[in-house]
Design a protein around this motif. Structure first.
Motif, PDB file in Angstrom:
ATOM      1  N   ARG A 142      -9.238   3.719  -9.679  1.00 62.15           N
ATOM      2  CA  ARG A 142      -8.081   4.097 -10.503  1.00 62.15           C
ATOM      3  C   ARG A 142      -7.964   5.613 -10.656  1.00 62.15           C
ATOM      4  N   ASP A 143      -8.818   6.320  -9.906  1.00 64.87           N
ATOM      5  CA  ASP A 143      -8.842   7.771  -9.989  1.00 64.87           C
ATOM      6  C   ASP A 143      -7.962   8.357  -8.869  1.00 64.87           C
ATOM      7  N   PRO A 144      -6.867   9.021  -9.223  1.00 68.00           N
ATOM      8  CA  PRO A 144      -5.953   9.522  -8.185  1.00 68.00           C
ATOM      9  C   PRO A 144      -6.609  10.506  -7.215  1.00 68.00           C
ATOM     10  N   SER A 145      -7.661  11.201  -7.665  1.00 63.06           N
ATOM     11  CA  SER A 145      -8.290  12.145  -6.744  1.00 63.06           C
ATOM     12  C   SER A 145      -9.109  11.397  -5.691  1.00 63.06           C
ATOM     13  N   GLN A 146      -9.482  10.146  -5.980  1.00 64.89           N
ATOM     14  CA  GLN A 146     -10.241   9.362  -5.002  1.00 64.89           C
ATOM     15  C   GLN A 146      -9.362   8.371  -4.260  1.00 64.89           C
ATOM     16  N   ASN A 147      -8.209   8.114  -4.808  1.00 59.19           N
ATOM     17  CA  ASN A 147      -7.358   7.054  -4.270  1.00 59.19           C
ATOM     18  C   ASN A 147      -5.892   7.428  -4.504  1.00 59.19           C
ATOM     19  N   PRO A 148      -5.410   8.418  -3.740  1.00 56.46           N
ATOM     20  CA  PRO A 148      -4.131   9.049  -4.077  1.00 56.46           C
ATOM     21  C   PRO A 148      -2.924   8.108  -4.078  1.00 56.46           C
ATOM     22  N   ASP A 149      -2.914   7.078  -3.225  1.00 55.10           N
ATOM     23  CA  ASP A 149      -1.695   6.284  -3.099  1.00 55.10           C
ATOM     24  C   ASP A 149      -1.696   4.960  -3.859  1.00 55.10           C
ATOM     25  N   PHE A 150      -2.874   4.450  -4.197  1.00 49.58           N
ATOM     26  CA  PHE A 150      -2.910   3.103  -4.771  1.00 49.58           C
ATOM     27  C   PHE A 150      -3.568   3.051  -6.147  1.00 49.58           C
ATOM     28  N   ALA A 398      -8.014   7.341   3.616  1.00 54.01           N
ATOM     29  CA  ALA A 398      -6.988   7.092   2.596  1.00 54.01           C
ATOM     30  C   ALA A 398      -5.660   7.732   2.981  1.00 54.01           C
ATOM     31  N   GLU A 399      -5.709   8.973   3.444  1.00 48.62           N
ATOM     32  CA  GLU A 399      -4.462   9.656   3.833  1.00 48.62           C
ATOM     33  C   GLU A 399      -3.805   8.949   5.015  1.00 48.62           C
ATOM     34  N   VAL A 401      -4.151   5.752   5.959  1.00 39.42           N
ATOM     35  CA  VAL A 401      -3.626   4.448   5.563  1.00 39.42           C
ATOM     36  C   VAL A 401      -2.339   4.630   4.753  1.00 39.42           C
ATOM     37  N   GLY A 402      -2.331   5.629   3.852  1.00 41.47           N
ATOM     38  CA  GLY A 402      -1.130   5.898   3.061  1.00 41.47           C
ATOM     39  C   GLY A 402       0.041   6.314   3.946  1.00 41.47           C
ATOM     40  N   ASP A 403      -0.214   7.209   4.900  1.00 46.36           N
ATOM     41  CA  ASP A 403       0.839   7.648   5.829  1.00 46.36           C
ATOM     42  C   ASP A 403       1.479   6.448   6.515  1.00 46.36           C
ATOM     43  N   TRP A 404       0.612   5.508   6.907  1.00 45.57           N
ATOM     44  CA  TRP A 404       1.124   4.331   7.601  1.00 45.57           C
ATOM     45  C   TRP A 404       1.844   3.377   6.639  1.00 45.57           C
ATOM     46  N   TYR A 405       1.213   3.094   5.504  1.00 43.42           N
ATOM     47  CA  TYR A 405       1.803   2.100   4.593  1.00 43.42           C
ATOM     48  C   TYR A 405       3.192   2.542   4.144  1.00 43.42           C
ATOM     49  N   PHE A 406       3.309   3.827   3.803  1.00 44.38           N
ATOM     50  CA  PHE A 406       4.577   4.325   3.259  1.00 44.38           C
ATOM     51  C   PHE A 406       5.493   4.912   4.335  1.00 44.38           C
ATOM     52  N   ASP A 407       5.191   4.627   5.590  1.00 47.96           N
ATOM     53  CA  ASP A 407       6.004   5.110   6.713  1.00 47.96           C
ATOM     54  C   ASP A 407       6.195   6.621   6.690  1.00 47.96           C
ATOM     55  N   ARG A 408       5.191   7.348   6.211  1.00 47.55           N
ATOM     56  CA  ARG A 408       5.303   8.810   6.243  1.00 47.55           C
ATOM     57  C   ARG A 408       5.161   9.303   7.675  1.00 47.55           C
TER      58      ARG A 408
END
Ligand SMILES: *[C@@H]1O[C@H](CO)[C@@H](O)[C@H](O)[C@H]1NC(C)=O
Ligand SMILES: *[C@@H]1O[C@H](CO)[C@@H](O)[C@H](O)[C@H]1NC(C)=O
Ligand SMILES: *[C@@H]1O[C@H](CO)[C@@H](O)[C@H](O)[C@H]1NC(C)=O
Length: 432
Positions: A142-150, A398-399, A401-408
């Motif tokens: 739940r820490d945004p610095s460890q888990n920026p997107d989720f 994390a970056e 996976v986030g890039d892919w999940y959010f179509d960045r």
């Protein structure tokens, strides 16, 4: 006697499974590394560290309680021993209130009555033995610095207690007094019903993930997960270290193939697999991810190490394949392998890349194949997202996976072969 594969897993599990973030600490070979983090983060008194370096949480995350499934009894959804299955849930907040990420725990499989009976007396087969609390780290943090997107999503960890990647069927249970429940598919269905009733039915975004045998469960159930949710929901799936290969071991035998044949027969897993596949080929082939993803319509991401230590130790070089112990050192860490062995390991990585050939053309798919000697990387915060995380092209898992999940951006990352990536934290079993 338990199956050698299961024994190897169990050993691993005994060492790592209990304190999940411990793998991060030790995988990073590095009490030192942990110390640095602790001191930097200033959350602990450094003088206390010497006592129990691996027991100190590296994140600010609090433990999350186990919830036993309320509707399980009526549904007949039981762990191997007949106890209630469970999950851990932390509610989303802010912009994450209507978003859901699910992580399915891993833990190998059982392929015989003996190994399933044994398992039914452990946390991997019975909620009686499960830790009541787990730490939510990595993609569940739940820490945004460890888990920026989720970090602010509704986050769920599903406990694994059926021994067949949530895909066993009661028709295969024995009617002769052997008290083992093969209810994986029912567990999956009952947990989904409960989560849907808790608000997931209105999710705007949903993400099904899992590691190892839980990664396999993710692939098996990915399309079903899509169908359970409304059309407007963005649904994607991620398997972490779940791309198990149908490869020969160093003794020339298909150890993994026959292991999967046994699991499938014992627990009736074919009923959970895609009909297109099962009708055409040997059903146990359909349990290999290469086949599963051919029939999966929902977008999939694979996080996978090029030198998955579980696969090297259980598929490529299982104990039975190395009676004279030539591989004993090399199985402990890549730095102990001689050039012949490294060549064989490179061949194993090439087999992985070949098995992914078709998937590489998949427009909606993504992957992050780093050249590390490691296993699951999404549930430990240092591996998932930290200053010293393994990276490809300077991006953490994390970056990516986030890039892919959010179509960045498209994420199709294949690392250069070992030993070229200095950001890897390679496991060293000799140090344990
Ligand atoms: C029950 O049946 C199975 C399958 O035929 C057999 O392997 C097992 O040994 C039997 N168990 C007992 C307790 O008889
Ligand atoms: C590496 O070790 C294996 C097993 O001990 C041996 O057969 C092989 O000849 C060795 N290769 C080299 C290059 O030393
Ligand atoms: C790598 O990414 C970090 C931020 O994550 C950035 O500070 C650094 O400059 C990047 N390095 C390179 C070589 O691009």
């Amino acid at each position: 006697m338990a199956n050698p594969m299961f024994r190897a897993w169990l050993l691993w599990w005994r060492k790592w499974g209990k304190k999940e973030w411990a793998i991060a600490a030790v995988g990073f070979a590095a009490v030192l590394f942990t110390l640095t983090l602790l001191i930097e983060s200033g959350t602990e008194d450094p003088s206390a560290i010497g006592n129990r370096p691996l027991d100190l949480p590296i994140s600010a995350d609090d433990p999350v309680e186990l919830t036993l499934l309320r509707n399980a009894k009526d549904r007949g959804a039981f762990c191997l021993d007949g106890s209630l299955p469970g999950y851990h849930f932390e509610k989303g907040f802010g912009s994450g209130s209507n978003k859901w990420v699910i992580h399915i725990e891993g833990g190998g499989w059982c392929n015989t009555i003996e190994s399933c009976s044994y398992r039914s007396r452990t946390a991997l087969g019975s909620s009686k033995f499960m830790d009541r609390q787990v730490i939510f780290a990595g993609m569940l943090s739940r820490d945004p610095s460890q888990n920026p997107d989720f970090y602010n999503w509704n986050r769920i960890k599903i406990r694994y207690c059926d021994g067949a990647s949530l895909a066993g069927h009661p028709e295969s249970e024995f009617k002769n007094g052997t008290k083992l429940f093969f209810r994986g598919q029912l567990i999956w269905e009952a947990i989904m019903d409960e989560l849907l009733s808790m608000g997931m039915a209105k999710a705007k975004q949903a993400f099904l993930t899992g590691c190892s045998a839980g990664g396999l469960a993710t692939l098996i159930h990915c399309d079903d997960f899509r169908h359970l949710l409304p059309k407007y929901t963005t649904v994607k799936c991620l398997a972490d270290a779940g791309f198990f290969l149908d490869e020969k071991d160093v003794g020339g035998h298909y150890t993994m193939r026959s292991f999967y044949q046994d699991v499938l027969l014992l627990q009736g897993v074919d009923k959970s697999l895609h009909k297109n596949c099962v009708s055409k080929t040997d059903p146990s082939q359909c349990l290999f991810p290469r086949e599963i993803i051919k029939n999966t319509r929902t977008p999939i991401f694979l996080v996978h190490p090029g030198y998955d230590f579980w696969q090297i130790r259980n598929i490529l070089v299982p104990d039975v394949s190395d009676p004279s112990g030539h591989w004993r050192k090399c199985r402990q860490g890549l730095q102990y392998c001689n050039s012949t062995q490294i060549e064989i390991l490179q061949g194993f990585r090439t087999s992985l890349l070949n098995a992914l050939d078709e998937f590489k053309q998949n427009k909606e798919g993504g992957y992050f194949i780093n050249s590390c000697f490691i296993h699951c990387q999404t549930w430990s915060s240092p591996a998932w997202h930290s200053p010293s995380s393994p990276r490809i092209n300077n991006k953490t898992i994390a970056e990516s996976v986030g890039d892919w999940y959010f179509d960045r951006q498209e994420v199709k990352q294949i690392d250069c072969p070992y030993p070229c990536n200095p950001t890897c934290h390679n496991m060293d079993f000799a140090q344990l």
